[in-house]
Scaffold this active site. Structure first.
Site, PDB file in Angstrom:
ATOM      1  CG  HIS A 136      -0.392   0.358   2.512  1.00  0.00           C
ATOM      2  ND1 HIS A 136       0.088  -0.587   3.386  1.00  0.00           N
ATOM      3  CD2 HIS A 136      -0.211   1.555   3.121  1.00  0.00           C
ATOM      4  CE1 HIS A 136       0.534   0.009   4.489  1.00  0.00           C
ATOM      5  NE2 HIS A 136       0.363   1.316   4.347  1.00  0.00           N
ATOM      6  CG  ASP A 187       0.147  -3.992   2.506  1.00  0.00           C
ATOM      7  OD1 ASP A 187      -0.129  -3.503   1.405  1.00  0.00           O
ATOM      8  OD2 ASP A 187       0.540  -3.298   3.469  1.00  0.00           O
ATOM      9  CB  SER A 214       2.865   1.907   6.403  1.00  0.00           C
ATOM     10  OG  SER A 214       1.631   2.071   7.026  1.00  0.00           O
TER      11      SER A 214
END
Length: 456
Positions: free
Chosen positions: A274, A320, A397
């Protein structure tokens, strides 16, 4: 991965001592960085104050912040810290050339975006002839990038630079006489207006850039723990593989170098899908290594270790995962560490994360319990139920999750953990990413085990 693979930071044939990366040198991201811009200190060129300025359109920061608040709980996009604006600037249509008495010429242009905390420039075309040099700096020359030249030409033909502090950036090109009179094939396609802090930019009250020795207000919550505090004592190798990412002058994430069973120096990098899912995003990413305070809760980073550009090798949406190859091998001066990994399906006994929350100095967090099966995407993730020490935030992230043997077992996708919320984080499983979607472009197997060792 066995002990052999876990000691891959040597990235060489000698694999038995856990030291820093070997001398597998590459360019530093700029040619001979000790060289100052040619215009510096010269009286035969126009003063910088008289160089042409190209203003960018106004940026509605209030509207951007409102959008960011709306998107705050989304885990399918990275945190946004800059607003990229398209530009069409080149030596052929902007700025001014000045002849040098010794031969050759210098071109300069100032780009300004009023109110910006920092500017990040993206050259959509960077294919200079041999001998042509590019610098970018702020008017006070506290930030100086370059020189960049022919050896910095990437396969994708782009060059994205780290930010410079303030609302104005100076672009300078030296064209030697040997390069002829043709305009260099250099085109500035993006100017990103930094409206949130990026490192020390925007954090120091009264100045966009902290001066050496000055403390700055942190971009992350107070419960975050510096990687050079006692909790990080046993992680001084692994921390050197973790980097802060600025994607397209806008998105903020973290990630880590990761080793292979071949024990070579391939600059493979693990982050979240992402954060980066396209070749254009990979090409536009700047990787900042060693952004950490030298002491626990004090000091300022002593280096500006950055690499620009990468290629997307593999990604898998279920876990992811994104696998990149940096455009350059980190130079020896970075002390880069290629962390080991485990694709075991068994949950770790305990977990550690190393990351850049909010783009802040490098932090570490710790959980003493086994992670649970993730609820974010069924069995594709591991859930850290809560952190006993530290936490994660936006900007974390893509950062690595390590097991008790200091091996990467996943990368951060999302969660609700923060200093004010002792709740969960979820990491995409490396063992799920290992086979991924069944092809080299959607799995890790081909890249991390090129010798076919079958290591777990």
């Amino acid at each position: 991965v066995s002990t052999l693979v876990r000691l891959l930071p040597l990235c060489f044939l000698v694999l038995w001592t856990p030291l820093q990366a070997p001398p597998c040198n590459a360019a530093t991201g700029a040619e001979t960085p000790e060289r100052a811009p040619l215009s510096l200190g010269r009286s035969d060129l126009r003063p910088l104050e008289t160089v042409a300025v190209r203003p960018m359109p106004p940026v509605d920061v209030a509207a951007l912040l409102e959008e960011d608040e709306t998107n705050r709980d989304r885990d399918d996009i990275p945190d946004r810290v800059g607003y990229p604006q398209p530009s069409d600037l080149s030596p052929a249509n902007s700025g001014d050339w000045e002849a040098l008495p010794e031969g050759g010429s210098v071109w300069r242009l100032k780009v300004s975006s009023p109110g910006a905390l920092w500017l990040a420039l993206g050259f959509g075309t960077f294919r200079p002839d041999e001998g042509v040099r590019l610098w970018v700096y702020d008017p006070d020359r506290r930030d100086l990038l370059g020189p960049y030249g022919a050896s910095d030409i990437r396969p994708h033909g782009q060059l994205w630079l780290p930010p410079v502090g303030g609302e104005t950036a100076v672009i300078e090109i030296h064209r030697p006489e040997s390069a002829g009179g043709a305009s260099p094939n250099i085109h500035l396609g993006t100017v990103s207006h930094g409206y949130k802090s990026w490192g020390s930019y925007g954090e120091f009250a009264g100045s966009p850039v902290a001066q050496p020795g000055e403390e700055v207000e942190l971009a992350s919550g107070a419960c975050n723990i510096d990687v050079n505090c006692p909790l990080g004592d046993d992680w001084q190798g692994q921390k050197r593989g973790v980097a802060r990412l600025l994607i397209g002058g806008s998105g903020l994430c973290s990630g880590s170098l990761i080793g292979t069973t071949a024990g070579d120096c391939r600059p493979y990098f693990l982050t979240a899908r992402h954060c980066i899912s396209t070749q254009s995003a990979a090409a536009s990413t700047v990787f900042r290594f060693n952004y950490e305070r030298p002491l626990c809760n004090s000091g300022v980073p002593a280096t500006n270790d950055a690499i620009s550009g990468s290629s997307l090798l593999a990604s898998y949406s279920a876990s992811d995962m994104t696998r990149l190859q940096l455009d350059q091998v980190p130079p020896e001066s970075f002390g880069a560490y290629f962390s080991g990994w485990s694709r075991s399906t068994l949950a770790a006994n305990e977990s550690t994360g190393i990351h850049h929350p909010g783009g802040d100095y490098k932090k570490i967090c710790y959980n003493a319990a086994r992670p649970l099966a993730g609820q974010h995407s069924r069995a594709d993730h591991r859930r850290v139920t809560e952190w006993e020490a530290g936490t994660t935030e936006g900007g974390s992230s893509g950062s690595p999750l390590f097991d008790q043997d200091q091996r990467i077992v996943g990368q951060l996708h999302g969660g609700t953990a923060s200093c004010s919320s002792l709740t969960y984080d979820e990491y995409g499983k490396l063992d799920v990413s290992w086979y991924g979607g069944g092809s080299s472009s959607s799995r890790l197997l081909d890249w991390l085990d090129p010798i076919g060792s079958g290591e777990l």
